[in-house]
Design a protein around this motif. Structure first.
Motif, PDB file in Angstrom:
ATOM      1  N   SER A 156       0.890  -0.891  -0.001  1.00 33.20           N
ATOM      2  CA  SER A 156       0.085   0.326  -0.412  1.00 33.20           C
ATOM      3  C   SER A 156       0.359   1.375  -0.268  1.00 33.20           C
ATOM      4  CB  SER A 156      -1.265  -0.174   1.178  1.00 33.20           C
ATOM      5  OG  SER A 156      -1.716  -1.253   1.098  1.00 33.20           O
ATOM      6  N   CYS A 157       2.157   0.918   0.750  1.00 35.68           N
ATOM      7  CA  CYS A 157       3.025   2.144   0.592  1.00 35.68           C
ATOM      8  C   CYS A 157       4.436   1.651  -0.076  1.00 35.68           C
ATOM      9  CB  CYS A 157       2.861   3.052   2.013  1.00 35.68           C
ATOM     10  SG  CYS A 157       3.769   2.062   2.807  1.00 35.68           S
ATOM     11  N   HIS A 216       3.609  -2.227  11.269  1.00 35.08           N
ATOM     12  CA  HIS A 216       3.356  -1.864  10.421  1.00 35.08           C
ATOM     13  C   HIS A 216       1.545  -1.809   9.777  1.00 35.08           C
ATOM     14  CE1 HIS A 216       3.944   0.624   6.707  1.00 35.08           C
ATOM     15  NE2 HIS A 216       3.007  -0.298   5.867  1.00 35.08           N
ATOM     16  N   ALA A 222       6.909   1.571   2.326  1.00 29.72           N
ATOM     17  CA  ALA A 222       7.760   0.920   3.538  1.00 29.72           C
ATOM     18  C   ALA A 222       8.023  -0.410   3.447  1.00 29.72           C
ATOM     19  CB  ALA A 222       6.581   1.066   4.549  1.00 29.72           C
TER      20      ALA A 222
END
Ligand SMILES: [Zn+2]
Length: 113
Positions: free
Chosen positions: A64-65, A85, A67
């Motif tokens: 989703s990101c 996370h 990271a």
């Protein structure tokens, strides 16, 4: 001046490199003859046994990101990061794992002098 503010990670490709059109002409006096001797070997591929090579390296990335967990030899370390996370970002639930393994080729039957 000098410092770039922010964290832009957009990679901009420089202008396309262009090849010079046409082939370079080879000087005709180049008449080297290349002789190659091939020795046919059978190979065996096995996990790398060098002490500095870990058995596996696990990397988890959030889908989703951007990271990502630090690469770790222990899956549990990467998994713990994912729990943390998602705990901080409950809508981030998908992860991609990349596993790196190291291999080594060796002649079947051992090295010959
Ligand atoms: Zn995320």
């Amino acid at each position: 001046m000098g410092r770039t503010a922010g964290g832009s990670t957009t990679a901009q490709s420089p202008g396309r490199s262009e090849r010079a059109g046409g082939r370079a002409q080879r000087p005709q006096q180049e008449r080297a003859v290349t002789r190659s001797v091939f020795r046919y070997l059978r190979w065996t591929m096995a996990p790398e046994t060098a002490p500095e090579a870990p058995e596996m390296v696990h990397e988890l990335e959030c889908m989703s990101c951007d990271a990502a967990a630090d690469p770790s030899e222990e899956f549990e370390t990467a998994r713990d990061w994912a729990f943390s996370h998602t705990g901080q970002h409950p809508s981030h639930r998908g992860y991609r794992e990349t596993v790196t393994r190291f291999w080594r080729m060796a002649p079947t039957g051992g090295e010959r002098p």
